[in-house]
Design a protein around this motif. Sequence first.
Motif, PDB file in Angstrom:
ATOM      1  N   TRP A 135    -108.719  41.738  41.118  1.00  0.00           N
ATOM      2  CA  TRP A 135    -107.400  42.084  40.601  1.00  0.00           C
ATOM      3  C   TRP A 135    -107.120  43.580  40.737  1.00  0.00           C
ATOM      4  O   TRP A 135    -105.973  43.973  40.975  1.00  0.00           O
ATOM      5  N   LEU A 136    -108.164  44.422  40.609  1.00  0.00           N
ATOM      6  CA  LEU A 136    -107.956  45.861  40.714  1.00  0.00           C
ATOM      7  C   LEU A 136    -107.697  46.270  42.165  1.00  0.00           C
ATOM      8  O   LEU A 136    -106.885  47.166  42.430  1.00  0.00           O
ATOM      9  N   ASP A 137    -108.362  45.628  43.090  1.00  0.00           N
ATOM     10  CA  ASP A 137    -108.120  45.863  44.515  1.00  0.00           C
ATOM     11  C   ASP A 137    -106.673  45.552  44.854  1.00  0.00           C
ATOM     12  O   ASP A 137    -105.980  46.338  45.518  1.00  0.00           O
ATOM     13  N   ILE A 138    -106.172  44.408  44.385  1.00  0.00           N
ATOM     14  CA  ILE A 138    -104.788  44.013  44.653  1.00  0.00           C
ATOM     15  C   ILE A 138    -103.819  44.974  43.980  1.00  0.00           C
ATOM     16  O   ILE A 138    -102.820  45.398  44.575  1.00  0.00           O
ATOM     17  N   ALA A 139    -104.101  45.341  42.733  1.00  0.00           N
ATOM     18  CA  ALA A 139    -103.228  46.276  42.014  1.00  0.00           C
ATOM     19  C   ALA A 139    -103.184  47.623  42.713  1.00  0.00           C
ATOM     20  O   ALA A 139    -102.125  48.276  42.777  1.00  0.00           O
ATOM     21  N   ARG A 140    -104.317  48.067  43.244  1.00  0.00           N
ATOM     22  CA  ARG A 140    -104.343  49.323  43.991  1.00  0.00           C
ATOM     23  C   ARG A 140    -103.418  49.256  45.207  1.00  0.00           C
ATOM     24  O   ARG A 140    -102.708  50.215  45.522  1.00  0.00           O
ATOM     25  N   GLU A 141    -103.426  48.103  45.902  1.00  0.00           N
ATOM     26  CA  GLU A 141    -102.538  47.948  47.059  1.00  0.00           C
ATOM     27  C   GLU A 141    -101.063  47.983  46.630  1.00  0.00           C
ATOM     28  O   GLU A 141    -100.229  48.565  47.322  1.00  0.00           O
ATOM     29  N   TYR A 142    -100.774  47.360  45.486  1.00  0.00           N
ATOM     30  CA  TYR A 142     -99.400  47.403  44.991  1.00  0.00           C
ATOM     31  C   TYR A 142     -98.953  48.841  44.736  1.00  0.00           C
ATOM     32  O   TYR A 142     -97.852  49.240  45.116  1.00  0.00           O
ATOM     33  N   PRO A 159     -82.110  56.602  44.220  1.00  0.00           N
ATOM     34  CA  PRO A 159     -82.814  56.326  42.966  1.00  0.00           C
ATOM     35  C   PRO A 159     -84.076  55.516  43.209  1.00  0.00           C
ATOM     36  O   PRO A 159     -84.151  54.719  44.149  1.00  0.00           O
ATOM     37  N   GLY A 160     -85.071  55.726  42.372  1.00  0.00           N
ATOM     38  CA  GLY A 160     -86.336  55.014  42.538  1.00  0.00           C
ATOM     39  C   GLY A 160     -86.252  53.562  42.108  1.00  0.00           C
ATOM     40  O   GLY A 160     -85.432  53.195  41.260  1.00  0.00           O
ATOM     41  N   ALA A 161     -87.094  52.729  42.699  1.00  0.00           N
ATOM     42  CA  ALA A 161     -87.240  51.329  42.266  1.00  0.00           C
ATOM     43  C   ALA A 161     -88.217  51.328  41.093  1.00  0.00           C
ATOM     44  O   ALA A 161     -89.340  50.858  41.192  1.00  0.00           O
ATOM     45  N   ASP A 162     -87.755  51.916  39.976  1.00  0.00           N
ATOM     46  CA  ASP A 162     -88.676  52.242  38.892  1.00  0.00           C
ATOM     47  C   ASP A 162     -88.325  51.568  37.565  1.00  0.00           C
ATOM     48  O   ASP A 162     -88.559  52.134  36.492  1.00  0.00           O
ATOM     49  N   ASP A 163     -87.750  50.356  37.645  1.00  0.00           N
ATOM     50  CA  ASP A 163     -87.548  49.636  36.396  1.00  0.00           C
ATOM     51  C   ASP A 163     -88.911  49.290  35.797  1.00  0.00           C
ATOM     52  O   ASP A 163     -89.941  49.337  36.480  1.00  0.00           O
ATOM     53  N   VAL A 164     -88.917  48.947  34.530  1.00  0.00           N
ATOM     54  CA  VAL A 164     -90.166  48.778  33.792  1.00  0.00           C
ATOM     55  C   VAL A 164     -91.092  47.766  34.450  1.00  0.00           C
ATOM     56  O   VAL A 164     -92.304  47.994  34.560  1.00  0.00           O
ATOM     57  N   SER A 165     -90.547  46.650  34.911  1.00  0.00           N
ATOM     58  CA  SER A 165     -91.392  45.589  35.464  1.00  0.00           C
ATOM     59  C   SER A 165     -92.156  46.050  36.696  1.00  0.00           C
ATOM     60  O   SER A 165     -93.266  45.586  36.963  1.00  0.00           O
ATOM     61  N   MET A 166     -91.582  46.989  37.467  1.00  0.00           N
ATOM     62  CA  MET A 166     -92.233  47.470  38.676  1.00  0.00           C
ATOM     63  C   MET A 166     -93.110  48.683  38.420  1.00  0.00           C
ATOM     64  O   MET A 166     -94.157  48.848  39.053  1.00  0.00           O
ATOM     65  N   LEU A 167     -92.681  49.560  37.498  1.00  0.00           N
ATOM     66  CA  LEU A 167     -93.402  50.811  37.293  1.00  0.00           C
ATOM     67  C   LEU A 167     -94.586  50.682  36.345  1.00  0.00           C
ATOM     68  O   LEU A 167     -95.628  51.310  36.586  1.00  0.00           O
ATOM     69  N   ARG A 168     -94.461  49.899  35.299  1.00  0.00           N
ATOM     70  CA  ARG A 168     -95.548  49.846  34.316  1.00  0.00           C
ATOM     71  C   ARG A 168     -96.878  49.435  34.941  1.00  0.00           C
ATOM     72  O   ARG A 168     -97.920  50.050  34.653  1.00  0.00           O
ATOM     73  N   PRO A 169     -96.928  48.420  35.829  1.00  0.00           N
ATOM     74  CA  PRO A 169     -98.223  48.086  36.457  1.00  0.00           C
ATOM     75  C   PRO A 169     -98.803  49.236  37.276  1.00  0.00           C
ATOM     76  O   PRO A 169    -100.024  49.358  37.397  1.00  0.00           O
ATOM     77  N   VAL A 170     -97.942  50.082  37.836  1.00  0.00           N
ATOM     78  CA  VAL A 170     -98.424  51.253  38.574  1.00  0.00           C
ATOM     79  C   VAL A 170     -99.121  52.209  37.612  1.00  0.00           C
ATOM     80  O   VAL A 170    -100.234  52.692  37.882  1.00  0.00           O
ATOM     81  N   LEU A 171     -98.487  52.483  36.484  1.00  0.00           N
ATOM     82  CA  LEU A 171     -99.055  53.405  35.511  1.00  0.00           C
ATOM     83  C   LEU A 171    -100.389  52.892  34.975  1.00  0.00           C
ATOM     84  O   LEU A 171    -101.377  53.647  34.893  1.00  0.00           O
ATOM     85  N   VAL A 172    -100.433  51.617  34.610  1.00  0.00           N
ATOM     86  CA  VAL A 172    -101.672  51.052  34.060  1.00  0.00           C
ATOM     87  C   VAL A 172    -102.787  51.084  35.096  1.00  0.00           C
ATOM     88  O   VAL A 172    -103.938  51.419  34.789  1.00  0.00           O
ATOM     89  N   THR A 173    -102.451  50.754  36.338  1.00  0.00           N
ATOM     90  CA  THR A 173    -103.464  50.785  37.402  1.00  0.00           C
ATOM     91  C   THR A 173    -103.986  52.203  37.598  1.00  0.00           C
ATOM     92  O   THR A 173    -105.197  52.431  37.683  1.00  0.00           O
ATOM     93  N   PHE A 174    -103.089  53.164  37.661  1.00  0.00           N
ATOM     94  CA  PHE A 174    -103.505  54.552  37.860  1.00  0.00           C
ATOM     95  C   PHE A 174    -104.377  55.054  36.713  1.00  0.00           C
ATOM     96  O   PHE A 174    -105.284  55.868  36.924  1.00  0.00           O
ATOM     97  N   LEU A 175    -104.134  54.580  35.504  1.00  0.00           N
ATOM     98  CA  LEU A 175    -104.935  55.036  34.363  1.00  0.00           C
ATOM     99  C   LEU A 175    -106.376  54.550  34.439  1.00  0.00           C
ATOM    100  O   LEU A 175    -107.243  55.071  33.720  1.00  0.00           O
ATOM    101  N   HIS A 176    -106.665  53.600  35.316  1.00  0.00           N
ATOM    102  CA  HIS A 176    -108.054  53.202  35.518  1.00  0.00           C
ATOM    103  C   HIS A 176    -108.861  54.296  36.223  1.00  0.00           C
ATOM    104  O   HIS A 176    -110.082  54.173  36.360  1.00  0.00           O
ATOM    105  N   ALA A 177    -108.187  55.353  36.642  1.00  0.00           N
ATOM    106  CA  ALA A 177    -108.891  56.526  37.179  1.00  0.00           C
ATOM    107  C   ALA A 177    -109.332  57.472  36.064  1.00  0.00           C
ATOM    108  O   ALA A 177    -110.061  58.435  36.331  1.00  0.00           O
ATOM    109  N   LEU A 178    -108.892  57.230  34.829  1.00  0.00           N
ATOM    110  CA  LEU A 178    -109.236  58.129  33.722  1.00  0.00           C
ATOM    111  C   LEU A 178    -110.739  58.221  33.473  1.00  0.00           C
ATOM    112  O   LEU A 178    -111.264  59.337  33.306  1.00  0.00           O
ATOM    113  N   PRO A 179    -111.484  57.104  33.427  1.00  0.00           N
ATOM    114  CA  PRO A 179    -112.933  57.234  33.213  1.00  0.00           C
ATOM    115  C   PRO A 179    -113.620  58.115  34.253  1.00  0.00           C
ATOM    116  O   PRO A 179    -114.534  58.877  33.912  1.00  0.00           O
ATOM    117  N   SER A 180    -113.194  58.043  35.500  1.00  0.00           N
ATOM    118  CA  SER A 180    -113.784  58.902  36.534  1.00  0.00           C
ATOM    119  C   SER A 180    -113.430  60.362  36.301  1.00  0.00           C
ATOM    120  O   SER A 180    -114.253  61.261  36.508  1.00  0.00           O
TER     121      SER A 180
END
Length: 272
Positions: A135-142, A159-180
Motif C-alpha cells: 500500500w505504501l508503494d502504491i501511495a508513493r506512486e500516487y 489552480p491546483g487539483a488540491d481538494d481534500v480527497s486528493m490532497l490529504r492522502p498525499v500529506l499522510v503519505t509524505f508524513l511517513h518520511a518523518l521517522p527517517s
Amino acid sequence: MIPSDTRPLFPVERQALLELLRSLEPADWTKPTVCPGWSVADVTAHILNDYMRRISGSRDQHGGAAFRDGETLPAYLARVNEEFVRAMRQCSPHLVIELLAQLGPELDLIWAATDLEGPAHLDVSWAGLSVSPGWLDIAREYTEFWVHQQQIRDAVYRPGADDVSMLRPVLVTFLHALPSALHDRIRPSGATVRFEVVGPAGGCWTGVSDGQRWELTTSQAVEPTASVRMDQDTLWRLASRGITVETARRRSELRGDQELAESATTLLAVVA
C-alpha cells in the motif's frame, strides 16, 4: 505506519491531469517548471516515463536500464529520467497525452492486483523500512503523479487539483518520511513530536520514540517533546523539495526540543 488505500484516486488524478493538458495552449508547453531545466512538456514526458517504467517492471518483470559502475540510486534516476525526457522532445504533446490516456488504465490493473499488506514491488526508500508494504508503494506512486501535476499547474498558473480527497492522502503519505527525518535524534521511550498540518486536508500526527526508533501514529500528544505547525501547501512542497528546508521553517512554527523540531522539518519524501 498509517495504512491507506489510494488506488481509487488514480483515475481521478489522471482525469484531472488529462483535462489540464488538453486545455493548454502551445506556448504553455514551453514554460519552465520548478524542476531545473524542465519545461511543462518535459514534466509531462516524465510522468509518461513513470507510467511506462512501472508497467514494464511490475507487469512485465522488465529490469530496465542498468546501473553504471558505482552509480548511486539518485544518480541513476537522474540520468535515466533525463535521457527519457530528452528523447521525448521529438514527440508532440498530443501524442504524449494519448499515451497517458491509454496507459493509465494498465496501471490501475497493476494496483488492483497488488496485495496491499504484502511486500512492495519497489521499496519506499525514504520511509526507512527494510521492506515496504504494497500500500505504501502504491501511495508513493500516487504522490509522484499528483506532485508533478501540481508543478505543471504552477507553471501555467492554474489552480491546483488540491481538494481534500486528493490532497490529504498525499500529506499522510509524505508524513511517513518523518521517522527517517528523526532517525539520528535518539530520545527516551515515549518522547513525541507532534506534526500539525493546517488546512482543510490537514490534521495532527505524532512521531513516537521507543528509545531507538520513531514511528508515525495518529495519537494526539498532549505535551509533546517538540512540535511543528505548517500549512498543507508548505508540507507537500517541502517533502518534494519544491521549496527549501529554510523556506519551510520560515513558514512554520517550531516549539519544544529545537533539535527534534528542526529535524522534523527536513523530511524528504523523494529520492534525492
